[in-house]
Design an enzyme around this catalytic site. Structure first.
Site, PDB file in Angstrom:
ATOM      1  CG  HIS A   1      -2.113  -1.039   1.061  1.00  0.00           C
ATOM      2  ND1 HIS A   1      -2.044  -2.102   1.111  1.00  0.00           N
ATOM      3  CD2 HIS A   1      -3.545  -0.658   1.022  1.00  0.00           C
ATOM      4  CE1 HIS A   1      -3.167  -2.736   1.014  1.00  0.00           C
ATOM      5  NE2 HIS A   1      -4.208  -1.801   0.919  1.00  0.00           N
TER       6      HIS A   1
ATOM      7  CG  HIS B   1       2.746  -3.320   6.507  1.00  0.00           C
ATOM      8  ND1 HIS B   1       3.443  -4.370   5.624  1.00  0.00           N
ATOM      9  CD2 HIS B   1       1.521  -3.176   5.732  1.00  0.00           C
ATOM     10  CE1 HIS B   1       2.643  -4.828   4.534  1.00  0.00           C
ATOM     11  NE2 HIS B   1       1.685  -3.940   4.534  1.00  0.00           N
TER      12      HIS B   1
END
Length: 277
Positions: A198, A240
């Site tokens: 992303h 993440h």
């Protein structure tokens, strides 16, 4: 009556010694020869002489050298390099910051109520909506310039998927332990964390839109805010670690430069397709 000569002590040097035996037989044995025989027959003396051999001394020196080498190796293990210590410290700080910032990882987290909003931002940076939207805009565009821009954006999105998948498959860093796997349309490589796809997509698309679309100043600010919010949402949702997002931003920035180098025009694409067919 025994002879007095048999009791006399032997002289030094090579003078004979008289040794009495049965049936009045006498043997004259050299003193030096008898000494050599006694030394050879003594097992303790033989072992002592063997211990002084050059082979034994070489073996002892080699064993001492191997022991010192092993001690040096142990010392190196106990004293790691500065780079290894720095990397271990950076990894520990990264894990600590990622866990502290994962405030939307679950519904019962400190900011769990903002989780739906973070997931909406997550979908806005997903690859499938971007690919579908780019194809639709390219189909609906009436100008050749618009089709050319959308075509290169589409090629950049495909390039981003390939490069991120390769890096994830090579590094194989697991996602944070506090992550809840409820992502939208996950793939096989999505179980790995490094880098953030992303973040790479947001950085690449953000630079692309700012460079090739005519946008007003408020819209340019919104694009930049969107890029930062997508990266922040990855950490807040626990998807993440911090370093995954930072490296993702840098990778997306470099991907845009690669797209500019490999820029395709409609004529070039038609020629390439004609050559392949």
């Amino acid at each position: 009556m025994p002879s007095p000569k048999s009791k006399a002590p032997g002289r030094s040097g090579g003078s004979p010694v008289v040794v009495g035996g049965s049936n009045d037989r006498f043997e004259f044995v050299s003193l030096n020869k008898s000494l050599h025989q006694r030394q050879g027959s003594d097992p303790t003396t033989a072992r002592l002489r063997a211990s002084e051999s050059p082979t034994r001394r070489r073996g002892s020196s080699s064993s001492t050298g191997s022991a010192s080498g092993q001690a040096e190796e142990d010392g190196l293990r106990l004293n790691p390099s500065f780079l290894r210590v720095a990397l271990s410290s950076l990894l520990a700080i990264d894990l600590w910051m990622s866990k502290r910032l994962g405030v939307c990882a679950c519904e019962d987290s400190s900011c769990g109520s903002a989780r739906p909003l973070m997931k909406l931002i997550e979908i806005s940076g997903h690859g499938i909506p971007w690919l579908a939207g780019t194809v639709y805009c390219m189909y609906k565009s009436d100008s050749a310039a618009g089709q050319e821009v959308m075509l290169n954006l589409f090629m950049g999105l495909l390039l981003d998927l390939v490069l991120v998948g390769i890096v994830k498959a090579v590094v194989r860093r697991r996602r944070p332990s506090h992550n809840r796997m409820d992502m939208f349309a996950t793939f096989s490589v999505d179980r790995y964390s490094f880098p953030s796809g992303h973040a790479t997509r947001a950085a690449m698309c953000g630079r692309f839109l700012l460079a090739h679309l005519v946008l007003a100043a408020p819209l340019r600010v919104l694009v930049q805010l969107w890029v930062g919010t997508v990266g922040l949402s990855r950490v807040m949702l626990g998807r993440h670690n911090v370093t995954d997002v930072i490296f993702g931003f840098w990778m997306g920035y470099c991907q845009y430069n690669l797209i500019e180098m490999l820029w395709l025009s409609p004529l070039m694409l038609q020629g390439l397709l004609g050559y392949i067919v």
